[in-house]
Design an enzyme around this catalytic site. Structure first.
Site, PDB file in Angstrom:
ATOM      1  N   HIS A   1       0.806  -1.220   0.000  1.00 60.46           N
ATOM      2  CA  HIS A   1       0.000   0.000   0.000  1.00 60.46           C
ATOM      3  C   HIS A   1       0.842   1.275   0.000  1.00 60.46           C
ATOM      4  O   HIS A   1       0.352   2.352  -0.334  1.00 60.46           O
ATOM      5  CB  HIS A   1      -0.991   0.010   1.171  1.00 60.46           C
ATOM      6  CG  HIS A   1      -0.400   0.241   2.519  1.00 60.46           C
ATOM      7  ND1 HIS A   1      -0.133  -0.789   3.406  1.00 60.46           N
ATOM      8  CD2 HIS A   1      -0.016   1.376   3.145  1.00 60.46           C
ATOM      9  CE1 HIS A   1       0.376  -0.278   4.519  1.00 60.46           C
ATOM     10  NE2 HIS A   1       0.449   1.027   4.382  1.00 60.46           N
TER      11      HIS A   1
ATOM     12  N   SER B   1       4.903   2.389   7.826  1.00 62.58           N
ATOM     13  CA  SER B   1       4.532   1.266   6.959  1.00 62.58           C
ATOM     14  C   SER B   1       5.711   0.751   6.152  1.00 62.58           C
ATOM     15  O   SER B   1       6.409   1.519   5.495  1.00 62.58           O
ATOM     16  CB  SER B   1       3.446   1.698   5.976  1.00 62.58           C
ATOM     17  OG  SER B   1       2.189   1.622   6.542  1.00 62.58           O
TER      18      SER B   1
ATOM     19  N   ASP C   1       0.205  -7.639   1.471  1.00 61.55           N
ATOM     20  CA  ASP C   1       0.636  -6.248   1.587  1.00 61.55           C
ATOM     21  C   ASP C   1       2.158  -6.119   1.545  1.00 61.55           C
ATOM     22  O   ASP C   1       2.757  -5.335   2.274  1.00 61.55           O
ATOM     23  CB  ASP C   1       0.082  -5.609   2.876  1.00 61.55           C
ATOM     24  CG  ASP C   1       0.180  -4.090   2.851  1.00 61.55           C
ATOM     25  OD1 ASP C   1       0.279  -3.514   1.757  1.00 61.55           O
ATOM     26  OD2 ASP C   1       0.173  -3.467   3.938  1.00 61.55           O
TER      27      ASP C   1
END
Length: 473
Positions: free
Chosen positions: A112, A215, A142
């Site tokens: 993402h 992230s 992911d």
């Protein structure tokens, strides 16, 4: 006479003083400074440029909502414009983290973070910048793999998430809110967590402070080995609330190897819709306690259908591994090689059955929906008003035959169990329901006080509910 107690007190004090240094040493915190110094150069900052027409298309971290106030709103205000308001059409930027997995330039991050990017820039801790090529992404896990043209880069040491223990110290390094090379520490809160939108990743839950920009950054153990990839937080404010989730490094590295060699990721597929066993459902299936994965639907043409799995089966073990909850099954199946044989142990109508299944490749998903109209029955002993399913509704729901639709629901056992108007009832107490008459006949034959399982299709999925049959008036 009084000197003995004083002597005893003095000896006790000396003993405590002698032991105190040892106690202090035992409680000393880990040497996080050395861990950061050793592993910090392997962690990179990732920024992307992309053409966007909507704020929701910008990626930097996965959270449930974007609140009007709070640290995440401040983050967007700072990096994406005054008061976070974007023109309908503009170039957007996102920030994330990553880490070098090999000295020849392979970098891992979250899918993402780089989704939809027109340009990906990797910045190392010594301020060098590289425009990265996207080798491949896997949305289900992911994970994304990047490649930069460089040599002799400081790569991380890969550990194993299987060795992690709940309560163990872990360290994260990343770029929260764009602040590069930030280190935060905490403990492993739980393992094997399954989130609602992620079926194939048994997440590591930690209380490490993770925020937007973290992230894709690494999660280290105290030996300086990467054990996870920081991916998500659970938050009601947009900021850290003590619940962060990391992808186990074993899962991530398997994805990376597949992306390197094949350019895409394949997973095993069984072809069943499953749900957890509640205490009430456990009683209806004759289980002493809730365990296993309850099969709510077997997809036509799937490996499960070929193996003979049926709705109402409770999967207790898969490929020699116990299945304690429904969330434990998808990662086990997904990790199986395509065309491999696996043994499934199920509980079927009180009997234990062993089946053999040939695993197929997981296909792309496709869903269904709902609506109604036909002849109804009066409310029955559990408070349900049911009717036949019209032909056009069968086509809409993908049901070839059988079943009844819940037209209305009155206060009673069915409502307390969680059934709703519009549900399709396909099976009652282990018996298929063909029409409203057969439904009432099966219901009438169930003795009072029993808890029975009802197979329901709601929207795109199927699930079991446990209804307790009321005592006769």
């Amino acid at each position: 006479m009084r000197s003995k107690p004083r002597l005893s007190l003095a000896l006790t004090t000396l003993l405590c003083c002698a032991l105190a240094p040892g106690l202090a040493v035992g409680r000393t915190l880990p040497d996080f400074a050395s861990l950061v110094a050793e592993n910090g150069p392997s962690v990179v900052n990732i920024s992307t440029k992309q053409h966007t027409s909507n704020l929701s298309e910008m990626h930097g971290f996965t959270i449930p909502d974007l609140p009007d106030e709070g640290p995440l709103r401040d983050f967007f205000d700072r990096f994406f414009g005054d008061e976070g308001e974007l023109p309908e059409d503009r170039e957007s930027r996102s920030l994330g983290s990553g880490f070098i997995v090999s000295s020849d330039g392979f970098v891992m991050t979250n899918s993402h973070v780089v989704e939809g990017a027109d340009e990906i820039v990797v910045r190392t801790s010594d301020r060098r910048e590289f425009v990265a090529d996207l080798v491949g992404t896997d949305k289900r896990s992911d994970i994304a793999l990047l490649k930069v043209e460089a040599e002799d880069l400081p790569a991380v040491r890969i550990g194993s998430s299987k060795d992690l223990q709940v309560g163990e110290w872990v360290l994260a390094i990343g770029s929260p809110f764009g602040f590069e090379s930030s280190a935060t520490a905490g403990i492993v809160s739980a393992k094997g967590r399954n989130l609602p939108t992620e079926n194939y990743v048994p997440f590591i839950q930690t209380d490490v402070a993770i925020n937007p920009g973290n992230s894709g950054g690494p999660l280290f153990d105290l030996d300086g080995r990467v054990v996870g990839v920081n991916s998500q937080i659970y938050s009601r404010t947009g900021g850290f609330m003590g619940l962060s989730f990391a992808i186990p490094i074993d899962v991530a590295m398997d994805v990376v190897e597949q992306l390197k060699t094949k350019g895409r990721v394949t997973r095993g597929w069984l072809g069943v819709m499953i749900q957890d066993i509640t205490r009430e459902l456990a009683a209806s299936f004759g289980l002493k306690q809730p365990r296993g994965a309850l099969v709510a639907e077997v997809l036509p043409g799937s490996p499960a259908a070929a193996a003979g799995l049926q709705p109402g089966d409770v999967i207790l073990a898969f490929d020699g591994k116990d299945v304690l909850t429904s969330s434990a099954l998808p990662p086990l199946v997904g990790a199986m090689p395509i065309d491999a044989e696996a043994e499934i142990k199920v509980l079927r109508q009180g009997e234990r059955v062993t089946l053999s299944v040939t695993i197929a490749e997981l296909p792309e998903e496709d869903p269904l929906d709902a609506s109604t109209d036909a002849e109804t029955t009066p409310a029955n002993r559990v408070g349900l008003v049911v009717r036949a399913i019209a032909p056009e509704q069968r086509e809409h729901f993908g049901i070839e035959q059988g079943g009844v639709m819940v037209e209305a629901i009155e206060p009673g056992p069915a409502e307390r169990a969680g059934l709703r108007a519009g549900d399709l009832i396909l099976m009652l107490d282990g018996q298929p329901v063909t029409d409203p008459v057969s439904f009432e006949q099966v219901l009438a034959g169930i003795e009072s006080g029993r808890s029975v399982a009802v197979l329901v299709q709601r929207g795109e999925g199927r699930m079991f509910f446990a209804i307790r049959i009321p005592e006769a008036d």
